[in-house]
Design a protein around this motif. Structure first.
Motif, PDB file in Angstrom:
ATOM      1  N   TYR A 518      48.495  95.065  73.537  1.00  0.00           N
ATOM      2  CA  TYR A 518      49.562  95.465  72.643  1.00  0.00           C
ATOM      3  C   TYR A 518      50.908  94.899  73.108  1.00  0.00           C
ATOM      4  O   TYR A 518      51.028  94.374  74.218  1.00  0.00           O
ATOM      5  N   GLN A 519      51.907  95.009  72.244  1.00  0.00           N
ATOM      6  CA  GLN A 519      53.266  94.595  72.614  1.00  0.00           C
ATOM      7  C   GLN A 519      54.019  95.824  73.095  1.00  0.00           C
ATOM      8  O   GLN A 519      54.160  96.813  72.372  1.00  0.00           O
ATOM      9  N   LYS A 520      54.514  95.756  74.285  1.00  0.00           N
ATOM     10  CA  LYS A 520      55.158  96.896  74.922  1.00  0.00           C
ATOM     11  C   LYS A 520      56.437  97.303  74.186  1.00  0.00           C
ATOM     12  O   LYS A 520      57.264  96.467  73.865  1.00  0.00           O
ATOM     13  N   PRO A 521      56.597  98.603  73.918  1.00  0.00           N
ATOM     14  CA  PRO A 521      57.850  99.082  73.310  1.00  0.00           C
ATOM     15  C   PRO A 521      59.034  98.731  74.207  1.00  0.00           C
ATOM     16  O   PRO A 521      58.958  98.873  75.431  1.00  0.00           O
ATOM     17  N   ASP A 522      60.139  98.297  73.588  1.00  0.00           N
ATOM     18  CA  ASP A 522      61.273  97.796  74.363  1.00  0.00           C
ATOM     19  C   ASP A 522      62.460  98.764  74.368  1.00  0.00           C
ATOM     20  O   ASP A 522      62.934  99.173  75.415  1.00  0.00           O
ATOM     21  N   SER A 523      62.925  99.142  73.192  1.00  0.00           N
ATOM     22  CA  SER A 523      64.128  99.973  73.128  1.00  0.00           C
ATOM     23  C   SER A 523      63.799 101.429  73.456  1.00  0.00           C
ATOM     24  O   SER A 523      62.644 101.840  73.513  1.00  0.00           O
ATOM     25  N   ARG A 524      64.866 102.224  73.677  1.00  0.00           N
ATOM     26  CA  ARG A 524      64.668 103.648  73.962  1.00  0.00           C
ATOM     27  C   ARG A 524      63.976 104.345  72.792  1.00  0.00           C
ATOM     28  O   ARG A 524      63.098 105.198  72.983  1.00  0.00           O
ATOM     29  N   THR A 525      64.369 103.989  71.574  1.00  0.00           N
ATOM     30  CA  THR A 525      63.757 104.615  70.396  1.00  0.00           C
ATOM     31  C   THR A 525      62.288 104.255  70.305  1.00  0.00           C
ATOM     32  O   THR A 525      61.439 105.110  70.008  1.00  0.00           O
ATOM     33  N   GLU A 526      61.957 102.990  70.554  1.00  0.00           N
ATOM     34  CA  GLU A 526      60.553 102.581  70.509  1.00  0.00           C
ATOM     35  C   GLU A 526      59.739 103.298  71.572  1.00  0.00           C
ATOM     36  O   GLU A 526      58.605 103.723  71.312  1.00  0.00           O
ATOM     37  N   ARG A 527      60.299 103.443  72.764  1.00  0.00           N
ATOM     38  CA  ARG A 527      59.560 104.141  73.830  1.00  0.00           C
ATOM     39  C   ARG A 527      59.368 105.612  73.485  1.00  0.00           C
ATOM     40  O   ARG A 527      58.311 106.185  73.741  1.00  0.00           O
ATOM     41  N   TYR A 528      60.389 106.224  72.890  1.00  0.00           N
ATOM     42  CA  TYR A 528      60.269 107.621  72.457  1.00  0.00           C
ATOM     43  C   TYR A 528      59.137 107.755  71.429  1.00  0.00           C
ATOM     44  O   TYR A 528      58.287 108.646  71.530  1.00  0.00           O
ATOM     45  N   LEU A 529      59.126 106.851  70.434  1.00  0.00           N
ATOM     46  CA  LEU A 529      58.110 106.933  69.392  1.00  0.00           C
ATOM     47  C   LEU A 529      56.715 106.626  69.935  1.00  0.00           C
ATOM     48  O   LEU A 529      55.730 107.239  69.511  1.00  0.00           O
ATOM     49  N   ALA A 530      56.627 105.689  70.865  1.00  0.00           N
ATOM     50  CA  ALA A 530      55.327 105.379  71.465  1.00  0.00           C
ATOM     51  C   ALA A 530      54.770 106.609  72.174  1.00  0.00           C
ATOM     52  O   ALA A 530      53.580 106.938  72.043  1.00  0.00           O
ATOM     53  N   ASP A 531      55.623 107.301  72.907  1.00  0.00           N
ATOM     54  CA  ASP A 531      55.179 108.529  73.574  1.00  0.00           C
ATOM     55  C   ASP A 531      54.746 109.584  72.548  1.00  0.00           C
ATOM     56  O   ASP A 531      53.754 110.289  72.747  1.00  0.00           O
ATOM     57  N   LEU A 532      55.497 109.675  71.456  1.00  0.00           N
ATOM     58  CA  LEU A 532      55.170 110.668  70.433  1.00  0.00           C
ATOM     59  C   LEU A 532      53.874 110.313  69.716  1.00  0.00           C
ATOM     60  O   LEU A 532      53.029 111.184  69.457  1.00  0.00           O
ATOM     61  N   PHE A 533      53.693 109.043  69.374  1.00  0.00           N
ATOM     62  CA  PHE A 533      52.431 108.596  68.774  1.00  0.00           C
ATOM     63  C   PHE A 533      51.255 108.951  69.687  1.00  0.00           C
ATOM     64  O   PHE A 533      50.228 109.462  69.242  1.00  0.00           O
ATOM     65  N   GLU A 534      51.409 108.628  70.970  1.00  0.00           N
ATOM     66  CA  GLU A 534      50.324 108.867  71.918  1.00  0.00           C
ATOM     67  C   GLU A 534      49.995 110.351  72.029  1.00  0.00           C
ATOM     68  O   GLU A 534      48.835 110.742  72.092  1.00  0.00           O
ATOM     69  N   GLU A 535      51.029 111.167  72.036  1.00  0.00           N
ATOM     70  CA  GLU A 535      50.813 112.612  72.154  1.00  0.00           C
ATOM     71  C   GLU A 535      50.117 113.171  70.925  1.00  0.00           C
ATOM     72  O   GLU A 535      49.148 113.938  71.026  1.00  0.00           O
ATOM     73  N   LEU A 536      50.596 112.802  69.745  1.00  0.00           N
ATOM     74  CA  LEU A 536      50.058 113.371  68.513  1.00  0.00           C
ATOM     75  C   LEU A 536      48.685 112.813  68.154  1.00  0.00           C
ATOM     76  O   LEU A 536      47.843 113.532  67.608  1.00  0.00           O
ATOM     77  N   LEU A 537      48.460 111.530  68.464  1.00  0.00           N
ATOM     78  CA  LEU A 537      47.225 110.878  68.043  1.00  0.00           C
ATOM     79  C   LEU A 537      46.152 110.861  69.120  1.00  0.00           C
ATOM     80  O   LEU A 537      45.000 110.516  68.832  1.00  0.00           O
ATOM     81  N   GLY A 538      46.527 111.216  70.346  1.00  0.00           N
ATOM     82  CA  GLY A 538      45.551 111.208  71.416  1.00  0.00           C
ATOM     83  C   GLY A 538      45.078 109.819  71.781  1.00  0.00           C
ATOM     84  O   GLY A 538      43.920 109.629  72.163  1.00  0.00           O
ATOM     85  N   VAL A 539      45.966 108.808  71.670  1.00  0.00           N
ATOM     86  CA  VAL A 539      45.633 107.432  72.039  1.00  0.00           C
ATOM     87  C   VAL A 539      46.558 106.982  73.162  1.00  0.00           C
ATOM     88  O   VAL A 539      47.555 107.649  73.472  1.00  0.00           O
ATOM     89  N   GLU A 540      46.208 105.861  73.766  1.00  0.00           N
ATOM     90  CA  GLU A 540      46.998 105.346  74.888  1.00  0.00           C
ATOM     91  C   GLU A 540      47.564 103.979  74.549  1.00  0.00           C
ATOM     92  O   GLU A 540      47.017 103.239  73.734  1.00  0.00           O
ATOM     93  N   GLN A 541      48.687 103.666  75.186  1.00  0.00           N
ATOM     94  CA  GLN A 541      49.315 102.353  75.083  1.00  0.00           C
ATOM     95  C   GLN A 541      49.551 101.931  73.633  1.00  0.00           C
ATOM     96  O   GLN A 541      49.036 100.925  73.163  1.00  0.00           O
ATOM     97  N   VAL A 542      50.340 102.707  72.964  1.00  0.00           N
ATOM     98  CA  VAL A 542      50.732 102.363  71.598  1.00  0.00           C
ATOM     99  C   VAL A 542      51.816 101.292  71.654  1.00  0.00           C
ATOM    100  O   VAL A 542      52.793 101.417  72.396  1.00  0.00           O
ATOM    101  N   GLY A 543      51.640 100.244  70.881  1.00  0.00           N
ATOM    102  CA  GLY A 543      52.590  99.139  70.871  1.00  0.00           C
ATOM    103  C   GLY A 543      53.497  99.168  69.656  1.00  0.00           C
ATOM    104  O   GLY A 543      53.317  99.962  68.732  1.00  0.00           O
ATOM    105  N   THR A 544      54.473  98.270  69.659  1.00  0.00           N
ATOM    106  CA  THR A 544      55.474  98.261  68.600  1.00  0.00           C
ATOM    107  C   THR A 544      54.882  97.899  67.240  1.00  0.00           C
ATOM    108  O   THR A 544      55.445  98.267  66.206  1.00  0.00           O
ATOM    109  N   HIS A 545      53.765  97.169  67.220  1.00  0.00           N
ATOM    110  CA  HIS A 545      53.166  96.766  65.950  1.00  0.00           C
ATOM    111  C   HIS A 545      52.092  97.743  65.479  1.00  0.00           C
ATOM    112  O   HIS A 545      51.493  97.531  64.415  1.00  0.00           O
ATOM    113  N   ASP A 546      51.853  98.795  66.246  1.00  0.00           N
ATOM    114  CA  ASP A 546      50.820  99.755  65.855  1.00  0.00           C
ATOM    115  C   ASP A 546      51.300 100.632  64.705  1.00  0.00           C
ATOM    116  O   ASP A 546      52.472 101.028  64.639  1.00  0.00           O
TER     117      ASP A 546
END
Length: 602
Positions: A518-546
């Protein structure tokens, strides 16, 4: 196991049909409010008069005992009037959720062999069979203003409702529910007591069996049925505020919705006197959250298939709940029987696991025009010293030492997705009908609330997964559209020529591992959303294009994500904005561009 209360049996002898039940309530509570929506309220006396007019209008079309009438109306008082009017003609109602895809709605009308469709004026040109009569509640009322009272010679064993459920045939089947079964449920002393002063929140789909709790249990008690937004719409608002605003005191909420709400707002149900849940597994952690909050009413976990008339067991969840153990499904309702049988259809030993078979007053007549399916699932089995007609649920259960039943999952290939029982073959059948697909296989995977459908497709030369997904979305409810759609060259087979499900699961695991690239989240907002996606969806390493939905998200999780974003950002984005910007990078851009939000701290 049996439960037969003398008082319950006495009530059933006095009130044998839904018509009797309605009439008795009108006599006792005629001046009390019966049904309401945002613009209309009818007392029980007014409701009786209006349903009498509509029923007379239906009689003028030749509707009578043994017929089926389809009800295709938007949520509101008119829908409830139509249901009650159909019952008073002696025919059976087929309530159709107008939100279902057109193809499914047409199938329901035609499979039920409905003779009349009661619909809105705007929907009278819908693609029903040209032989069908289409009419509206308004037309029926105006045409029969001076009609004489309708009298229908109905018996407790007669069908009152045809409710469609997905099953082993791979297509929706019409379950014939009787007057006696619905009266048994509506007047059941084992359910929490509903009072004439209660206001019942009507939030379920009218094509879902929870609708019968909302309507008939309220009528039996002389309570008011308050039509509210459907569950998905309610979750998109502020449920706690909406329930308080409408003065709701009792409701049946799907287990998965309760599980999600408990995580985000454990006091969402604080205004209720009675909260029932059912349809899937209620999480003990969710129960603990609710009971530790401001809710102080009665909390019940109900269990039962559609073929058992909404519920056949109940368990009151109390503060002494063991959060480390599954929440029991309780004990049989009055007039219901539950047997745990092994593969040889013999009772299992005490504490043993067996398939749940149900009997008694709530068991449906069978599947409409499906004699083979009816014979396979509704069977006469000797249990103890007597024979009884039982329904084989396909569910597994055990009797705990304390005498409470515990649900242990499905015994066949069916599964529960977001509270709905689904059969993978139904999705496979629809996929194979798609001109872009040559062959398909479907698996249920995941655990608990995280269960999802994965579809494997052999595509035609011009086929594409996105086009296949669009095809499914136009024809199926959203809970039957797969979270994962994987293109494969050929459905794998074993040496015996049977489908190799283990090989399919290996393909699925590989697809899930692919998400690691995946493409690593870069900005603070992207990192926040990646963490939230992972928490809610039960998946790991969510990228910016997911994409939220491609990773398994759905409307309930989108609601939770919107609540979190609103809380953490102070954002003015609406739920529909979050759904529309489902790709992580797009949602991050929308949040960063929102002038009402505050920046996320490092």
């Amino acid at each position: 196991m049996n439960t037969n209360a003398e008082g319950h049996l006495a009530r059933q002898q006095r009130v044998g049909t839904l018509i009797d039940l309605f009439a008795a309530t009108v006599e006792e509570h005629g001046a009390r409010p019966a049904v309401s929506d945002e613009s209309v309220t009818l007392t029980y006396a007014e409701l009786w008069a209006k349903t009498e007019q509509v029923a007379s209008g239906l009689r003028a079309f030749g509707v009578g005992q043994g017929d089926r009438v389809a009800i295709h109306l938007e949520r509101g008082v008119d829908l409830l009037v139509a249901v009650l009017a159909v019952v008073r003609t002696g025919s059976a109602y087929v309530a159709i959720d107008v939100g279902y895809p057109e193809q499914r709605r047409v199938h329901m009308v035609h499979s039920a062999r409905a003779t009349v469709v009661v619909t809105d004026t705007a929907a009278q040109d819908s693609p029903w069979d040209e032989k069908l009569v289409t009419t509206t509640v308004g037309d029926l009322t105006e045409a029969t203003a001076d009609a004489t009272p309708v009298v229908a010679p109905v018996a407790a064993a007669d069908p009152a409702s045809i409710l469609f459920t997905s099953g082993t045939t791979g297509r929706p089947k019409g379950v014939e529910l009787t007057h006696g079964g619905l009266v048994n449920f509506a007047t059941n002393a084992a359910l929490p007591r509903i009072l004439p002063t209660d206001r019942m929140g009507q939030v379920s789909s009218v094509s879902f069996d929870a609708f019968h709790y909302e309507l008939w249990c309220a009528i039996a008690a002389g309570a008011e049925v308050v039509v509210m937004p459907s569950v998905p719409e309610l979750l998109g608002r502020d449920p706690r505020r909406e329930l308080k605003r409408r003065g709701i005191t009792t409701m049946l909420m799907p287990s998965m919705a309760v599980n999600h709400l408990a995580k985000e707002d454990r006091d969402a149900f604080a205004a209720l006197r009675v909260l029932c849940t059912g349809g899937d597994v209620i999480l003990p952690q969710a129960c603990r959250e609710i009971l530790d909050g401001q809710f102080s009413g009665e909390f019940y976990n109900l269990y039962g298939p559609t073929e058992g008339t909404t519920a056949c067991t109940a368990h009151r969840v109390t503060a002494d709940l063991d959060a480390a153990q599954p929440v029991p499904i309780g004990v049989p309702l009055d007039g219901c029987r539950v047997h745990l049988l092994d593969a040889d259809l013999q009772p299992v030993p005490a504490g043993g696991t067996g398939q749940i078979f149900i009997g008694g007053a709530g068991v449906a007549r069978g599947y409409l025009d499906e004699p083979a399916e009816t014979a396979a699932r509704f069977v006469d089995i000797p249990c103890g010293s007597s024979w009884g007609r039982l329904y084989a649920t396909g569910d597994l259960g055990r009797l705990r030492p304390d005498g409470l039943l515990e649900f242990l999952g499905r015994s066949d290939q069916q599964g529960k997705i977001r509270g709905y029982r689904v059969e993978p073959f139904e999705l496979e059948r629809t996929l194979r009908n798609c001109p872009l697909v040559e062959d398909a296989a479907v698996l249920v995977h995941g655990e608990g609330d995280g269960k999802q459908l994965a579809a494997f497709v052999e595509l035609a030369e011009d086929g594409a997964p996105a086009a296949v997904r669009a095809y499914l979305s136009e024809r199926l409810p959203d809970f039957l559209v797969p979270a994962t759609l994987i293109k494969i060259e050929q459905i794998p087979a074993t040496a015996n020529g049977k489908r190799d499900n283990e090989a399919l699961r290996e393909i699925l695991r590989d697809d899930l591992h692919r998400r690691e690239r995946y493409q690593k989240p870069d900005s603070r907002t992207e990192r926040y959303l990646a963490d939230l996606f992972e928490e809610l969806l039960g998946v790991e390493q969510v990228g910016t294009h997911d994409d939220f939905f491609a990773l398994g998200g759905h409307s309930l999780l989108a609601f939770r994500m919107h609540r979190r974003i609103t809380r953490d950002f102070g954002s003015g984005l609406q739920l529909q904005d979050v759904i529309r910007h489902s790709r992580l990078a797009d949602l991050a851009n929308a949040l960063d561009a929102d002038p009402t939000g505050r920046p996320i701290r490092a």
